[in-house]
Design a protein around this motif. Structure first.
Motif, PDB file in Angstrom:
ATOM      1  N   VAL A 121      89.037  42.725  78.098  1.00 23.90           N
ATOM      2  CA  VAL A 121      89.379  43.824  77.506  1.00 23.90           C
ATOM      3  C   VAL A 121      88.668  44.753  78.584  1.00 23.90           C
ATOM      4  O   VAL A 121      88.137  44.616  78.873  1.00 23.90           O
ATOM      5  N   LEU A 122      88.968  46.074  77.554  1.00 28.38           N
ATOM      6  CA  LEU A 122      88.195  47.036  78.530  1.00 28.38           C
ATOM      7  C   LEU A 122      86.633  47.408  77.610  1.00 28.38           C
ATOM      8  O   LEU A 122      86.965  47.690  76.623  1.00 28.38           O
ATOM      9  N   ASN A 123      85.873  48.468  79.250  1.00 32.99           N
ATOM     10  CA  ASN A 123      85.163  48.361  77.642  1.00 32.99           C
ATOM     11  C   ASN A 123      84.832  50.177  77.404  1.00 32.99           C
ATOM     12  O   ASN A 123      85.463  50.351  77.410  1.00 32.99           O
ATOM     13  N   GLU A 124      83.640  50.515  76.781  1.00 32.45           N
ATOM     14  CA  GLU A 124      83.762  52.022  75.917  1.00 32.45           C
ATOM     15  C   GLU A 124      84.300  53.196  77.146  1.00 32.45           C
ATOM     16  O   GLU A 124      85.366  53.984  76.645  1.00 32.45           O
ATOM     17  N   ASP A 125      84.240  52.921  78.419  1.00 33.69           N
ATOM     18  CA  ASP A 125      84.083  54.220  79.027  1.00 33.69           C
ATOM     19  C   ASP A 125      85.664  53.582  79.781  1.00 33.69           C
ATOM     20  O   ASP A 125      85.996  54.687  79.657  1.00 33.69           O
ATOM     21  N   GLU A 126      85.954  52.684  79.909  1.00 29.25           N
ATOM     22  CA  GLU A 126      87.578  52.396  80.477  1.00 29.25           C
ATOM     23  C   GLU A 126      88.534  52.728  79.362  1.00 29.25           C
ATOM     24  O   GLU A 126      89.187  53.576  79.942  1.00 29.25           O
ATOM     25  N   SER A 127      87.692  52.331  78.329  1.00 33.64           N
ATOM     26  CA  SER A 127      89.142  52.949  76.825  1.00 33.64           C
ATOM     27  C   SER A 127      89.316  54.077  76.998  1.00 33.64           C
ATOM     28  O   SER A 127      90.510  54.668  76.765  1.00 33.64           O
ATOM     29  N   LEU A 128      88.313  55.273  77.010  1.00 32.58           N
ATOM     30  CA  LEU A 128      87.878  56.393  76.822  1.00 32.58           C
ATOM     31  C   LEU A 128      88.541  57.012  77.761  1.00 32.58           C
ATOM     32  O   LEU A 128      89.617  58.368  76.691  1.00 32.58           O
ATOM     33  N   GLU A 129      88.933  56.334  78.523  1.00 31.24           N
ATOM     34  CA  GLU A 129      89.441  57.383  79.745  1.00 31.24           C
ATOM     35  C   GLU A 129      91.064  56.715  79.851  1.00 31.24           C
ATOM     36  O   GLU A 129      91.387  57.756  80.392  1.00 31.24           O
ATOM     37  N   LEU A 130      91.287  56.201  79.635  1.00 26.42           N
ATOM     38  CA  LEU A 130      92.601  55.783  79.103  1.00 26.42           C
ATOM     39  C   LEU A 130      93.804  56.573  78.043  1.00 26.42           C
ATOM     40  O   LEU A 130      94.285  57.283  78.307  1.00 26.42           O
ATOM     41  N   LEU A 131      92.417  56.424  77.057  1.00 23.48           N
ATOM     42  CA  LEU A 131      93.015  56.630  75.644  1.00 23.48           C
ATOM     43  C   LEU A 131      92.972  58.805  76.595  1.00 23.48           C
ATOM     44  O   LEU A 131      93.796  59.435  76.072  1.00 23.48           O
ATOM     45  N   LYS A 132      92.270  58.883  76.780  1.00 19.52           N
ATOM     46  CA  LYS A 132      92.032  60.599  77.419  1.00 19.52           C
ATOM     47  C   LYS A 132      93.703  60.468  78.326  1.00 19.52           C
ATOM     48  O   LYS A 132      94.035  62.050  78.309  1.00 19.52           O
ATOM     49  N   LYS A 133      94.058  59.860  79.275  1.00 19.53           N
ATOM     50  CA  LYS A 133      94.793  60.281  79.803  1.00 19.53           C
ATOM     51  C   LYS A 133      96.240  60.197  79.022  1.00 19.53           C
ATOM     52  O   LYS A 133      97.583  60.532  79.498  1.00 19.53           O
ATOM     53  N   LYS A 134      96.221  59.409  77.980  1.00 19.61           N
ATOM     54  CA  LYS A 134      97.312  58.949  77.611  1.00 19.61           C
ATOM     55  C   LYS A 134      97.565  60.328  76.278  1.00 19.61           C
ATOM     56  O   LYS A 134      98.971  60.993  77.132  1.00 19.61           O
ATOM     57  N   ALA A 135      96.466  60.494  76.031  1.00 26.48           N
ATOM     58  CA  ALA A 135      97.207  61.625  75.041  1.00 26.48           C
ATOM     59  C   ALA A 135      96.495  63.102  75.856  1.00 26.48           C
ATOM     60  O   ALA A 135      97.266  64.357  75.292  1.00 26.48           O
ATOM     61  N   PHE A 136      96.789  63.219  76.697  1.00 32.50           N
ATOM     62  CA  PHE A 136      95.894  64.699  77.433  1.00 32.50           C
ATOM     63  C   PHE A 136      96.985  64.180  78.643  1.00 32.50           C
ATOM     64  O   PHE A 136      96.157  64.923  80.309  1.00 32.50           O
ATOM     65  N   PRO A 137      97.844  64.013  78.859  1.00 31.23           N
ATOM     66  CA  PRO A 137      98.412  63.362  80.177  1.00 31.23           C
ATOM     67  C   PRO A 137      98.860  64.797  81.406  1.00 31.23           C
ATOM     68  O   PRO A 137      98.244  64.934  82.930  1.00 31.23           O
ATOM     69  N   HIS A 138      98.547  66.220  81.047  1.00 34.56           N
ATOM     70  CA  HIS A 138      98.796  67.352  81.603  1.00 34.56           C
ATOM     71  C   HIS A 138      97.573  68.566  81.728  1.00 34.56           C
ATOM     72  O   HIS A 138      98.089  69.922  82.058  1.00 34.56           O
ATOM     73  N   ASP A 139      96.467  67.878  80.312  1.00 35.86           N
ATOM     74  CA  ASP A 139      95.540  69.485  80.154  1.00 35.86           C
ATOM     75  C   ASP A 139      94.302  68.236  79.894  1.00 35.86           C
ATOM     76  O   ASP A 139      93.819  67.566  79.289  1.00 35.86           O
ATOM     77  N   GLU A 140      93.494  68.880  80.715  1.00 39.50           N
ATOM     78  CA  GLU A 140      91.649  67.873  80.464  1.00 39.50           C
ATOM     79  C   GLU A 140      90.547  69.518  79.184  1.00 39.50           C
ATOM     80  O   GLU A 140      89.824  69.342  79.908  1.00 39.50           O
TER      81      GLU A 140
END
Length: 607
Positions: free
Chosen positions: A305-324
C-alpha cells in the motif's frame, strides 16, 4: 436507488401524457393523477433512504415505493401492448378498463404508503436535498483530467519490474497484492512503455478473471501470437503446443491479468515451462499461492500500500487535476481523508474523483459523513459515498455496468445505445442523447467509478471497463434494488431467473455448453416472464460463444413482450429470428453476434 427507479417511471408517465394523447384517451386523467402522486412521494425518498439505514420499517417503506413504481410501469406497458396489438374498438375499451382497475389497485397501495410517512416521521426534502447528492459541476477545463493509469505513480516498483522484464532471469514474473492496490494499473504502464514495446516483437494482454475458461483463453492467446485456422475442435494440449511453436520464433511478452485460481496455472504449465530465452509472462494476482504455482523458482513481487506521502500526492493529483492553488484548509482536510483510505490507490482515486471541483464546505461534509469506526471497510464506504453522490440518471447508468462479466472490454457506443434504449438519458437542450451519454461516460471516468481502456482521436472514450471491487459493489446494489441480476453458468451453478428481476444478464462460462444447462435456461425463460425489460447474454472472450436452441429463441420473443433491450451477442449460430419479434413493441435495442445471418423477418419493420 428507489429515487432513481421512480424518476425513470415518472419520465415514462410524463411522456405518455405529453406525446401520446391519442393512445391514452380515456385514461389520461388517471395516468396524470398517478404521475402526480408518485412525484409527491418522490420528495420524501431522500430522507427515507437516510433513515432506512438505521430503521428496518423505513427501509421496507422504501422497498414498497419501488414496488409500486414497477407496478405502475408494468400497468402502462401492458396497456400500450394491448392497444397497439388491436384495432378493435371493444378490445381498446377492455384495455382502458384494465388500466383503470390496475390504477385503482395502485391507489390503495399509495394511500397505505402515504399514511406511513407521518407514522415513521419521514421528512419532505427540498430541491437541494442531501448534501452529497449533487449534480456534477460542468467542468471548465478544455483538457480532461488524466486517466488513473497516468495519475498513480509507482516509480520504484515500475523500475524494478521493468528490469526483470528486460534482463535475463526468470521468465515468469508475478505481481501480487490486494484488490484495488494497483496491480493492473502497474502492469498496464509496463505493457505500454516504450522500453517494453521496443524490446518485444509482440505483446499480448489477456484478462483472466473468474469468468473465463482456460480453453477460451488459450484460443485468444493463439490468435494473438499468430495462430490461424479453425480452433474450435482442438484440445487444450494441442493449443498449448501451437502456442509454444510460435514462442520459439518470436520474442513475446504475455500478460495474464487477474488470475484467481491455481488451476489456471496448472493448466498453463505447458506454456510456463516452455517460455525460453527473452520471452516473458507477466502475471497479476491477489494470491501468493497462485504466483508460486505459476513458477515456484521465481520470487513474486508483492505490491505494498502507499505510504502517507504517496497517498497524499495521489489524492491531490486526482482531486486537483488542473489546479495546485488550493488553500491550507483544503490541504488539512485532504490529509484527514487520505488517512481514511489506508494507502489503497483505488480508494484514493475514487475519493479524489468525488471531490473534484467541489467547494471546501463540501469537502468538510464528506469528512463528517465518513464513519471513522468502520476499520477494514474504508474502500466500500468510499465507493458507496461516491455512488450516492451521483444524480439519479447517472446512478442507473453506473449500475448498468453490473451486467457485464468481470474485466470485460465494453465498447462505449454499445453501452450508450443501451442507456438510450432503457430511457436513462435525459434530454439536454439541443444535444442528441448519444452526446449526453458520452458526457455521462466521461463524468464516470472522471470520478474513477470506471476506467477508459482506449480513447478515440478526439479524446472520447472508445472502450471502458470497471474494477472488480466496483463491479461487486454495483452488482450488490443492482440486485438489492431489483434493478438487475446476473446469473452465471460458472462451476455448473444453476441458472435461476426470479420473476422480480427486471433486467437479467446471463454469463455462459462453461465450455462446452451442456444440454442440461440449455434445457434449464429454456425452462426458466419460458416460465419466468413477469416484467422482464432487459435480457443480455454474454460469453466472455473470443471463441466461447454458445450455440442456442430454437426453443430458447422462441421463448424469448413469446414470453418477454415488455423487452426493451435484447442482446444475444453471446450466442453463436443463432436460429432464424421468429415472426413473433413483431410482438416486442417496446423493443428499442437488438444485438446479434456479428457473424450471424439469422434471417430477420419482414415483421421487424413493424417496430
Amino acid at each position: 436507488m428507489a429515487e432513481s427507479v421512480l424518476s425513470l417511471v415518472l419520465t415514462k408517465l410524463s411522456d405518455l401524457v405529453t406525446y401520446e394523447v391519442q393512445l391514452v384517451r380515456g385514461v389520461k386523467d388517471k395516468v396524470s393523477w398517478l404521475e402526480s402522486e408518485l412525484r409527491w412521494i418522490k420528495d420524501f425518498l431522500k430522507d427515507a433512504d437516510a433513515k432506512g439505514k438505521r430503521n428496518d420499517m423505513v427501509k421496507n417503506w422504501v422497498i414498497d415505493v419501488t414496488e409500486v413504481a414497477y407496478q405502475a410501469e408494468a400497468t402502462i406497458d401492458t396497456y400500450v401492448l394491448k392497444v397497439r396489438h388491436s384495432s378493435c374498438i371493444i378490445n381498446r375499451l377492455k384495455a382502458r378498463c384494465y388500466v383503470s382497475k390496475e390504477i385503482s389497485k395502485i391507489k390503495e397501495r399509495l394511500n397505505n404508503i402515504k399514511d406511513r410517512i407521518t407514522v415513521y416521521g419521514i421528512q419532505r426534502s427540498g430541491e437541494d436535498g442531501d448534501a452529497l447528492n449533487l449534480m456534477p459541476v460542468r467542468r471548465r477545463h478544455s483538457q480532461p483530467p488524466p486517466d488513473d493509469a497516468d495519475v498513480v505513480e509507482r516509480f520504484n516498483d515500475e523500475k524494478i519490474l521493468l528490469e526483470r522484464l528486460l534482463k535475463k532471469g526468470s521468465c515468469v514474473i508475478s505481481i501480487v497484492g490486494l484488490g484495488g492496490i494497483g496491480k493492473t494499473t502497474l502492469a498496464r504502464k509496463l505493457y505500454r512503455s516504450n522500453d517494453v514495446s521496443n524490446h518485444f516483437e509482440k505483446r499480448i494482454w489477456l484478462t483472466v478473471s473468474q469468468e473465463n475458461s482456460v480453453k477460451g483463453l488459450l484460443k485468444m492467446m493463439l490468435v494473438k501470437v499468430g495462430g490461424v485456422g479453425n480452433l474450435d475442435y482442438l484440445e487444450e494440449h494441442e493449443l498449448i503446443d501451437m502456442i509454444n511453436d510460435s514462442l520459439r520464433t518470436q520474442k513475446v511478452l504475455i500478460v495474464l491479468d487477474d488470475i484467481w485460481s491455481e488451476d489456471v496455472c496448472i493448466q498453463m504449465q505447458g506454456i510456463f515451462r516452455n517460455v525460453k530465452n527473452e520471452n516473458r509472462v507477466l502475471i497479476t494476482t491477489r494470491f501468493l499461492n497462485v504466483a508460486k504455482r505459476a513458477d515456484p523458482t521465481s520470487t513474486a513481487y508483492e505490491l505494498q500500500v502507499l505510504n502517507e506521502d504517496e497517498s497524499l500526492e495521489l489524492l491531490k493529483k486526482k482531486a486537483f487535476p488542473h489546479d495546485e492553488n488550493y488553500s491550507s484548509e483544503l490541504l488539512d482536510i485532504c490529509r484527514c481523508l487520505m488517512r481514511k483510505c489506508g494507502g489503497l490507490p483505488l480508494a484514493l482515486v475514487v475519493l479524489g474523483g468525488l471531490l473534484q471541483d467541489k467547494a471546501p464546505v463540501e469537502w468538510s461534509r464528506v469528512l463528517e459523513t465518513l464513519n471513522w469506526e468502520t476499520e477494514g471497510r474504508e474502500c466500500q464506504e468510499i465507493l458507496a459515498l461516491s455512488y450516492e453522490d451521483l444524480p439519479h440518471h447517472m446512478k442507473l447508468c453506473f449500475l448498468y455496468f453490473s451486467a457485464y462479466p468481470e474485466d470485460y472490454e465494453i465498447y462505449a457506443i454499445e453501452l450508450i445505445r443501451k442507456w438510450v434504449a432503457e430511457g436513462f438519458i435525459p434530454q439536454e437542450g439541443n444535444k442528441t442523447m448519444e452526446e449526453t451519454g458520452e458526457a455521462i461516460l466521461k463524468e464516470l471516468v472522471h470520478r474513477s467509478l470506471i476506467h477508459a481502456n482506449e480513447r478515440k482521436s478526439n479524446g472520447c472514450v472508445k472502450t471502458c471497463g470497471v474494477h472488480d471491487l466496483l463491479l461487486d459493489f454495483a452488482r450488490s446494489e443492482a440486485k438489492k434494488d431489483r434493478f438487475l441480476t446476473v446469473y452465471s453458468t460458472q462451476n455448473d451453478q444453476p441458472v435461476s431467473l426470479t420473476s422480480s428481476s427486471h433486467r437479467v444478464a446471463i454469463h455462459f462460462i462453461n465450455d462446452p455448453l451442456t444440454n442440461e444447462i440449455t434445457n434449464e435456461i429454456t425452462n426458466e425463460i419460458s416460465t419466468r416472464h413477469d416484467g422482464l425489460r432487459t435480457l443480455m447474454v454474454y460469453s466472455p472472450g473470443y471463441y466461447q460463444r454458445k450455440v442456442c436452441s430454437k426453443e430458447i429463441v422462441s421463448a424469448m420473443f413469446t414470453f418477454h413482450q415488455f423487452l426493451r433491450v435484447l442482446d444475444l451477442a453471446g450466442i453463436d449460430r443463432l436460429h432464424r429470428i421468429p415472426e413473433e419479434i413483431k410482438l416486442l413493441i417496446h423493443l428499442r435495442y437488438l444485438r446479434l453476434f456479428r457473424s450471424d445471418d439469422p434471417g430477420l423477418p419482414s415483421s421487424i419493420g413493424n417496430l
